[in-house]
Motif scaffolding. Structure first.
Motif, PDB file in Angstrom:
ATOM      1  N   ILE A 186       9.108  12.308   7.697  1.00 38.37           N
ATOM      2  CA  ILE A 186      10.240  11.493   7.110  1.00 38.37           C
ATOM      3  C   ILE A 186       9.750  10.114   7.428  1.00 38.37           C
ATOM      4  CG2 ILE A 186      12.562  10.766   7.548  1.00 38.37           C
ATOM      5  CD1 ILE A 186      13.520  13.349   8.586  1.00 38.37           C
ATOM      6  N   GLU A 187       9.064   9.806   8.158  1.00 41.44           N
ATOM      7  CA  GLU A 187       8.594   8.446   8.628  1.00 41.44           C
ATOM      8  C   GLU A 187       7.605   7.976   7.235  1.00 41.44           C
ATOM      9  OE1 GLU A 187       6.595   7.947  12.103  1.00 41.44           O
ATOM     10  OE2 GLU A 187       7.934   8.629  13.348  1.00 41.44           O
ATOM     11  N   ASP A 188       6.933   8.835   6.507  1.00 44.60           N
ATOM     12  CA  ASP A 188       5.951   8.465   5.251  1.00 44.60           C
ATOM     13  C   ASP A 188       7.120   7.815   4.314  1.00 44.60           C
ATOM     14  OD1 ASP A 188       4.044   9.524   6.693  1.00 44.60           O
ATOM     15  OD2 ASP A 188       4.188  11.494   5.614  1.00 44.60           O
ATOM     16  N   PHE A 189       8.221   8.246   4.337  1.00 40.84           N
ATOM     17  CA  PHE A 189       9.234   7.780   3.195  1.00 40.84           C
ATOM     18  C   PHE A 189       9.924   6.302   3.590  1.00 40.84           C
ATOM     19  CE2 PHE A 189       9.207  12.376   2.668  1.00 40.84           C
ATOM     20  CZ  PHE A 189       8.886  12.047   1.127  1.00 40.84           C
ATOM     21  N   LEU A 190      10.013   6.181   4.884  1.00 44.57           N
ATOM     22  CA  LEU A 190      10.597   4.909   5.312  1.00 44.57           C
ATOM     23  C   LEU A 190       9.587   3.807   6.008  1.00 44.57           C
ATOM     24  CD1 LEU A 190      13.348   6.842   7.423  1.00 44.57           C
ATOM     25  CD2 LEU A 190      13.529   6.113   4.862  1.00 44.57           C
ATOM     26  N   LEU A 191       8.562   4.251   6.328  1.00 39.83           N
ATOM     27  CA  LEU A 191       7.501   3.130   7.104  1.00 39.83           C
ATOM     28  C   LEU A 191       7.037   2.305   6.199  1.00 39.83           C
ATOM     29  CD1 LEU A 191       6.158   2.788  10.010  1.00 39.83           C
ATOM     30  CD2 LEU A 191       3.972   3.627   8.736  1.00 39.83           C
TER      31      LEU A 191
ATOM     32  N   ALA B  44      16.740  -5.533   3.612  1.00 43.46           N
ATOM     33  CA  ALA B  44      15.483  -4.885   2.963  1.00 43.46           C
ATOM     34  C   ALA B  44      16.131  -4.130   1.784  1.00 43.46           C
ATOM     35  CB  ALA B  44      14.598  -4.021   3.890  1.00 43.46           C
ATOM     36  N   TYR B  45      15.086  -3.659   0.869  1.00 41.09           N
ATOM     37  CA  TYR B  45      15.705  -3.004  -0.270  1.00 41.09           C
ATOM     38  C   TYR B  45      14.559  -1.869  -0.387  1.00 41.09           C
ATOM     39  CZ  TYR B  45      18.148  -7.254  -0.784  1.00 41.09           C
ATOM     40  OH  TYR B  45      19.121  -8.151  -0.500  1.00 41.09           O
ATOM     41  N   ALA B  46      14.969  -0.676  -1.026  1.00 38.15           N
ATOM     42  CA  ALA B  46      14.039   0.410  -1.295  1.00 38.15           C
ATOM     43  C   ALA B  46      14.325   1.084  -2.777  1.00 38.15           C
ATOM     44  CB  ALA B  46      13.936   1.446  -0.201  1.00 38.15           C
ATOM     45  N   LEU B  47      13.265   1.594  -3.541  1.00 37.70           N
ATOM     46  CA  LEU B  47      13.405   2.169  -4.559  1.00 37.70           C
ATOM     47  C   LEU B  47      13.816   3.688  -4.365  1.00 37.70           C
ATOM     48  CD1 LEU B  47      10.538   0.990  -6.831  1.00 37.70           C
ATOM     49  CD2 LEU B  47      12.907   0.323  -7.195  1.00 37.70           C
ATOM     50  N   SER B  48      14.953   3.975  -5.100  1.00 33.89           N
ATOM     51  CA  SER B  48      15.376   5.461  -4.737  1.00 33.89           C
ATOM     52  C   SER B  48      14.238   6.456  -4.992  1.00 33.89           C
ATOM     53  CB  SER B  48      16.558   5.843  -5.408  1.00 33.89           C
ATOM     54  OG  SER B  48      16.147   5.918  -6.989  1.00 33.89           O
ATOM     55  N   TRP B  49      13.890   7.567  -4.366  1.00 33.35           N
ATOM     56  CA  TRP B  49      12.704   8.418  -4.572  1.00 33.35           C
ATOM     57  C   TRP B  49      12.847   9.132  -5.981  1.00 33.35           C
ATOM     58  CZ3 TRP B  49       8.247   8.414  -2.233  1.00 33.35           C
ATOM     59  CH2 TRP B  49       7.329   9.581  -2.631  1.00 33.35           C
ATOM     60  N   ASN B  50      14.069   9.413  -6.302  1.00 29.71           N
ATOM     61  CA  ASN B  50      13.831  10.118  -7.578  1.00 29.71           C
ATOM     62  C   ASN B  50      13.412   9.044  -8.681  1.00 29.71           C
ATOM     63  OD1 ASN B  50      14.955  12.455  -6.697  1.00 29.71           O
ATOM     64  ND2 ASN B  50      17.123  11.995  -7.121  1.00 29.71           N
TER      65      ASN B  50
ATOM     66  N   LEU C  44       6.917  -1.688  -7.390  1.00 26.01           N
ATOM     67  CA  LEU C  44       6.298  -0.303  -7.346  1.00 26.01           C
ATOM     68  C   LEU C  44       5.187  -0.023  -6.576  1.00 26.01           C
ATOM     69  CD1 LEU C  44       6.180   0.252 -11.443  1.00 26.01           C
ATOM     70  CD2 LEU C  44       7.524   1.258  -9.697  1.00 26.01           C
ATOM     71  N   MET C  45       4.435  -1.155  -6.109  1.00 27.44           N
ATOM     72  CA  MET C  45       3.291  -1.124  -5.274  1.00 27.44           C
ATOM     73  C   MET C  45       3.893  -0.897  -3.728  1.00 27.44           C
ATOM     74  SD  MET C  45       0.150  -0.965  -6.492  1.00 27.44           S
ATOM     75  CE  MET C  45      -0.788  -1.620  -5.220  1.00 27.44           C
ATOM     76  N   SER C  46       4.926  -1.671  -3.635  1.00 27.56           N
ATOM     77  CA  SER C  46       5.460  -1.720  -1.956  1.00 27.56           C
ATOM     78  C   SER C  46       6.638  -0.648  -1.869  1.00 27.56           C
ATOM     79  CB  SER C  46       6.065  -3.110  -1.769  1.00 27.56           C
ATOM     80  OG  SER C  46       7.098  -3.464  -2.630  1.00 27.56           O
ATOM     81  N   ARG C  47       7.582  -0.430  -2.791  1.00 29.51           N
ATOM     82  CA  ARG C  47       8.479   0.395  -3.032  1.00 29.51           C
ATOM     83  C   ARG C  47       9.597  -0.134  -1.916  1.00 29.51           C
ATOM     84  NH1 ARG C  47      10.431   5.313  -0.605  1.00 29.51           N
ATOM     85  NH2 ARG C  47       8.776   5.357   0.870  1.00 29.51           N
ATOM     86  N   ILE C  48       9.358  -0.435  -0.662  1.00 21.36           N
ATOM     87  CA  ILE C  48      10.098  -1.208   0.334  1.00 21.36           C
ATOM     88  C   ILE C  48       9.788  -2.575   0.467  1.00 21.36           C
ATOM     89  CG2 ILE C  48      10.944  -0.926   2.563  1.00 21.36           C
ATOM     90  CD1 ILE C  48      10.117   2.055   2.890  1.00 21.36           C
ATOM     91  N   PHE C  49      10.835  -3.469   0.167  1.00 22.84           N
ATOM     92  CA  PHE C  49      10.519  -4.953   0.315  1.00 22.84           C
ATOM     93  C   PHE C  49      11.719  -5.681   0.575  1.00 22.84           C
ATOM     94  CE2 PHE C  49      12.248  -3.303  -3.764  1.00 22.84           C
ATOM     95  CZ  PHE C  49      13.294  -4.223  -4.163  1.00 22.84           C
ATOM     96  N   THR C  50      11.577  -6.956   0.751  1.00 20.15           N
ATOM     97  CA  THR C  50      12.713  -7.857   1.523  1.00 20.15           C
ATOM     98  C   THR C  50      13.045  -9.018   0.448  1.00 20.15           C
ATOM     99  OG1 THR C  50      10.957  -9.034   2.769  1.00 20.15           O
ATOM    100  CG2 THR C  50      11.860  -7.338   3.918  1.00 20.15           C
ATOM    101  N   ASP C  51      12.448  -9.063  -0.391  1.00 14.98           N
ATOM    102  CA  ASP C  51      12.730 -10.365  -1.225  1.00 14.98           C
ATOM    103  C   ASP C  51      13.521  -9.783  -2.395  1.00 14.98           C
ATOM    104  OD1 ASP C  51      12.954 -12.514  -2.727  1.00 14.98           O
ATOM    105  OD2 ASP C  51      10.694 -12.779  -3.050  1.00 14.98           O
ATOM    106  N   GLU C  52      14.739  -9.983  -2.157  1.00 14.16           N
ATOM    107  CA  GLU C  52      15.786  -9.501  -3.323  1.00 14.16           C
ATOM    108  C   GLU C  52      15.394 -10.301  -4.686  1.00 14.16           C
ATOM    109  OE1 GLU C  52      20.658  -9.393  -4.044  1.00 14.16           O
ATOM    110  OE2 GLU C  52      19.626 -10.906  -2.336  1.00 14.16           O
TER     111      GLU C  52
ATOM    112  N   MET D 125       0.894  -1.046   0.032  1.00 16.53           N
ATOM    113  CA  MET D 125       0.058   0.015   0.043  1.00 16.53           C
ATOM    114  C   MET D 125       0.801   1.257   0.012  1.00 16.53           C
ATOM    115  SD  MET D 125      -3.240  -0.903  -0.410  1.00 16.53           S
ATOM    116  CE  MET D 125      -2.546  -1.989  -1.712  1.00 16.53           C
ATOM    117  N   ASP D 126       2.292   1.157  -0.227  1.00 13.22           N
ATOM    118  CA  ASP D 126       3.063   2.358  -0.262  1.00 13.22           C
ATOM    119  C   ASP D 126       2.528   3.234  -1.521  1.00 13.22           C
ATOM    120  OD1 ASP D 126       5.770   3.431   0.717  1.00 13.22           O
ATOM    121  OD2 ASP D 126       5.575   3.898  -1.194  1.00 13.22           O
TER     122      ASP D 126
END
Length: 1011
Positions: free
Chosen positions: A332-337, A380-386, A291-299, A215-216
């Motif tokens: 800041i939490e909005d970007f990291l939660l 974990a992994y995250a897409l760069s915001w840009n 794209l949906m999660s943006r932050i994920f754990t599955d490499e 739901m990100d």
């Protein structure tokens, strides 16, 4: 699995939103980390408390940002807790449907107070009566609370300085607004967005919350309105609980999804399509999940096109995060939660700045976040915001314009939708954005539909262009090439057209440029701004501009700063006790292109220029007085190196790559402006510029366009007169004469034009009179004789290297020295001509002695006359030998350190024979000296010049005085010479007188000791 019921999207039943509020408030230990629901809870707690006097609260938020929801929750709370709550719209209130203000206790919810602005003229009396009763409530006792719901712009027009209340109650205005508490409703955080969805799932009977980890993206693309949240839940989430692909596609490509974003664009479909084409069809689901999660754990989800955009980190429990950051980091939490394994976690990384929006300050977060690694639960992994924002149309910041009413906002939306594909409106809106940000636009000129030429801030010209095909690119290129004014910058709206030729031209002409990407979401925001300007409706939100259009704004201002940096030259520090150009000439006049030790540069230039060319007086060669190589290195070379004028490596200068970065950048810039100004004539102009420095006096008499300082001052220093900006003077000179500027032009053409000048000059250098070209110069620290013959030998060295290596610097040096040589040669020719007159005058004077000899019938030679003739023969036939002896004596004077006394003597000598030091040709000086001596002038000698021609001439002083006396006698004799025939007829009568005259002549002759 699917939802068992649909939730209500309307505010008809306030119990639904109250259930969500209660669920969120009671099911999380993180209530203090919420925003919207925390504000509601705080108000409910205040309502639950007893009060002695009424409270008046101004509740402000944009349309659709939660005012009604806020009031609905309070209304439902009042119902459930038997509190007297009354809710009514402002217009119903002032039109007399119900007089709520008669109640002294309870909660009053007055919605849409912004109507007081729209209908003030129609209901001025009723509106004044309403505010009068509010004033009464503020000053009576009673347990009541009145909420006044309105937009921020309405708040400023009602409560702000000069607003309604100050107009209606000027005397009590300040006291009234002090009693009114304001609440700015905040948008829900990601934490409460996910908690709301979780509570909604519970309400419809769903207990599996796995879907929440995806739901990100919905949080960032859905407008933060209750109706749109519920619509997303009903129409997309509930129908596709187990199908992430469908949820993504519904958000990205269906009307259901796009309607959730006021801009009608949740995903940038062109970018998405490109990504999908780069991914194997079997892996598209992975792309959607990321794209949906943006932050994920599955490499394993990482697909190839995303590699470079993935930031590696780890997840820590949210509880640990809030222990470290108890407050002030909720945005800041909005970007990291993220929601993972049925709980909340925070993504941390050493590259945390890549995961948040660029304007979010993480300086106080990053260091402490590293300490939390020990609590890591999972990689974990995250897409760069840009990257994420390049694909997803995020809703950060909301609209860039605050509209007063919903009706105006709807008109604005209609305007945006009408002109969303209109290129001219897009260009017009970008121009307006520049004006909003403080750029003064003095004039706008059209170039078809695709570009505008803007004169900005008084003296800058930039082009704003949106090009769709190659023909428009070519048309813009033609416009730039034919422009009659200097173009300083170009803004290119990103296009698929091939613009390589355009970029090459901009680089060639030193035109700064930037490319901006105006995606559809950004275009919509720009059109909102344009609507606001055209119709003068709405209040601009500068903070939202920074968030939504920040990259466009930054790109434009980066370009403008670049233009300013180009034109506002950084002033060079003062070169201690040295002059810039004269000091730099020590480097310019090194006669080779090879890599050379710095000390050798000094010694060679000193020997060539200082010892062979330099004259004191008007012909002074422009070279700073530097006496030692140490001074040259420490004071001059170090200065030019530290200021990046030249480059050195290990005490060596590579003359083939002489220019440092500062000089190189200026040269490239100035070359571009010259090409813009003079187009196909540019190379000829630069050749003329070089000739200007070869002979400035002559150049100043020609067309002003051949003076480089005129153009340079117009561009770089228009507020000063030529000569008032030493740094600019130096940069122009050094860029031209080093040949650095030629590197950015057609160097071959410039060289060929210089070569034409070289050939013309070379023809003039051969002259038989040059052997009389000796000049004397003296200063307290040195005296010397300069020889045109030696100068010619040196000039030939420069000429060979200039032609062989086609080196502009050496060509300039050759031309400059040749010009100096020719000036001295002209002076020599003038000296020779004048000497002939002097010789004739001297011979005429000697004729007096011959006449006298005839009168006394003496045939023997006179020694002094022979000496004078011998001196004149030696000067004419063996002048070089005479000069060699004199030079030898002067060298001895230098070695003995007697140059100061010699200079005084030379000054005395020149003054005695009435010659200034600008006319220092020795051939002429010696003949003038001889003439003055024969005119009877007494010349004192100097010990150091014994044995030279100067001493020989000085010793002829006695004969000069006697010739004057003899001349008087002869003149008297010649007065009566016509009577001599008659005297012969009467010789007896005149014999005595003639004998007397002859006797007087004999006495004069005898005084010369004639044998």
């Amino acid at each position: 699995m699917s939802c068992t019921k649909r939730l209500s999207e309307t505010a008809a039943d306030s119990s639904f939103i109250y259930q969500i509020f209660s669920c969120v408030s009671n099911s999380t230990p993180y209530i203090d980390r919420l925003r919207f629901f925390k504000q509601v809870k705080d108000e409910i707690d205040r309502i639950a408390s007893k009060r002695q006097s009424p409270e008046i609260v101004a509740l402000t938020a944009d349309w659709g940002q939660g005012k009604s929801t806020f009031l609905d929750i309070i209304e439902e709370y009042g119902k459930r807790n038997k509190i007297n709550v009354t809710k009514i719209s402002f217009m119903d209130l002032i039109t007399g449907i119900e007089d709520l203000l008669s109640f002294k206790d309870g909660v009053y919810l007055v919605d849409e107070v912004e109507s007081s602005v729209d209908y003030f003229l129609d209901y001025q009396h009723e509106i004044k009566e309403f505010w009068s009763k509010i004033k009464e409530l503020a000053n009576v006792s009673g347990d009541s609370t009145i909420y006044l719901s309105m937009t921020p712009s309405a708040y400023s027009k009602v409560f702000g300085p000069g607003g309604q209340l100050q107009t209606l109650f000027p005397e009590t205005y300040l006291a009234l607004i002090e009693r009114i508490r304001r609440i700015n409703i905040e948008n829900p955080s990601k934490l409460e967005f996910i908690l709301m969805l979780k509570c909604m799932l519970k309400l419809v009977g769903i207990q599996d919350f796995t879907i929440l980890q995806y739901m990100d993206m919905p949080y960032w693309v859905i407008d933060q309105e209750r109706r749109k949240y519920v619509r997303f839940f009903n129409e997309i989430l509930c129908k596709n609980l187990k199908n992430i692909d469908n949820i993504f596609l519904e958000l990205a490509r269906s009307d259901k999804g796009t309607s959730l974003n006021s801009e009608g664009d949740t995903v940038k479909l062109d970018t998405l399509a490109k990504l999908e084409n780069e991914v194997d069809r079997k892996e598209v689901t992975k792309l959607y999940k990321i794209l949906m999660s943006r932050i994920f754990t599955d490499e394993k989800l990482i697909v190839k096109p995303l590699d470079q955009h993935v930031v590696k980190g780890s997840l820590i429990p949210y509880s640990r995060w809030i222990e470290t950051f108890p407050k002030n980091q909720d945005h800041i939490e909005d970007f990291l939660l993220t929601y993972y394994d049925d709980d909340f976690y925070i993504f941390i990384s050493d590259d945390l700045e890549r995961v948040v929006y660029e304007s979010v300050d993480i300086s106080n977060v990053k260091e402490n976040a590293r300490k939390l690694k020990i609590f890591s639960k999972s990689e974990a992994y995250a897409l760069s915001w840009n990257f994420f924002e390049s694909v997803i149309n995020t809703n950060i910041g909301g609209l860039v314009v605050d509209f007063r009413t919903r009706e105006i906002r709807d008109k604005a939306l209609q305007f945006v939708n009408t002109y969303i594909a209109d290129r001219e409106k897009e260009i017009e809106s970008l121009i307006h954005l520049m004006e909003i940000e403080g750029v003064t636009i003095n004039n706008v000129k059209r170039i078809g539909e695709f570009a505008r030429v803007l004169n900005i801030n008084g003296d800058r010209t930039i082009i704003l262009a949106k090009l769709v095909d190659e023909s428009e690119v070519n048309e813009l290129i033609k416009e730039i090439k034919e422009s009659n004014e200097i173009i300083h910058g170009v803004i290119i709206v990103e296009t698929q057209a091939d613009k390589e030729k355009l970029i090459n031209l901009l680089n060639e002409l030193a035109i700064a440029y930037t490319e901006i990407n105006v995606t559809t979401p950004k275009k919509r925001q720009l059109l909102y701004l344009l609507f606001s300007r055209i119709y003068n409706l709405g209040k601009i939100r500068h903070d939202s501009i920074d968030l939504r259009l920040g990259d466009i704004k930054n790109a434009i201002f980066t370009l403008l700063l670049k233009i300013n940096d180009n034109l506002n030259l950084k002033q060079l520090p003062i070169l201690k006790n040295k002059r810039l150009i004269q000091s730099f000439n020590w480097i310019i006049f090194y006669p080779s292109t090879k890599i050379t030790n710095i000390e050798e540069v000094f010694e060679k230039v000193n020997d060539i220029v200082n010892e062979k060319f330099r004259m004191y007086g008007s012909k002074q060669f422009h070279l700073e007085d530097i006496e030692t190589s140490n001074t040259f290195i420490e004071d001059v070379v170090s200065y030019f190196t530290s200021n990046e004028i030249i480059k050195i490596k290990s005490n060596y200068i590579d003359f083939s790559e002489l220019a440092g970065e500062t000089l190189s950048e200026f040269s490239k810039l100035f070359a571009g402006f010259i090409k813009q100004k003079y187009k196909h004539e540019a190379e000829e102009i630069v050749a003329n510029y070089i000739m200007y420095y070869v002979n400035q006096q002559e150049a100043k008499r020609k067309d002003s366009k051949n003076n480089p300082l005129i153009l340079a001052y117009q561009i770089f220093s228009p507020d000063k007169k030529i000569g008032q900006n030493p740094t600019l003077d130096f940069f122009v000179y050094s860029s031209i004469v080093t040949g650095e500027i030629a590197k950015y032009m057609n160097k071959e053409l410039i060289f060929s034009k210089l070569n034409e000048q070289i050939k013309k000059i070379k023809e003039k250098l051969d002259n038989p009179y040059s052997r009389y070209g000796y000049f004397i110069t003296a200063k307290r620290r040195g005296a010397a004789i300069r020889s045109l013959t030696e100068m010619r030998e040196i000039i030939d060295i420069y000429e060979r290297n200039c032609v062989d290596f086609k080196d502009i610097r050496l060509c300039y040096a050759y031309l400059y020295l040749s010009n100096l040589y020719l000036e001295l040669l002209k002076e020599t020719e003038r000296a020779i001509n004048e000497v002939e007159e002097i010789r004739a005058d001297i011979l005429k004077r000697l004729e007096i002695i011959n006449k006298a000899k005839k009168y006394v019938k003496i045939d023997d030679n006179i020694e002094e006359v022979e000496k004078i003739n011998e001196i004149m023969r030696e000067l004419k036939d063996h002048f070089d030998l005479t000069m060699a002896k004199l030079a030898e004596k002067i060298q001895i004077i230098n070695e003995k350190g007697k140059t100061e006394s010699f200079k005084k003597y030379l000054d005395y000598l020149l003054a005695t024979i009435r010659v200034d030091d600008n006319n220092s040709n020795l051939y002429l000086l010696l003949f003038k000296l001889l003439r003055e001596v024969l005119n009877g002038t007494t010349i004192n000698g100097i010990e150091e010049l014994k044995g030279t021609v100067v001493e020989e001439i000085s010793e002829l002083g006695k004969i000069g005085a006697e010739i004057i006396n003899l001349n008087i006698i002869i003149e008297e004799l010649e007065k009566i010479s016509p009577e001599l025939p008659k005297l012969r007829e009467n010789i007896e009568r005149n014999k005595q007188k003639i004998e007397e005259l002859i006797r007087e002549i004999k006495e004069v002759i005898e005084s010369y000791e004639i044998n």
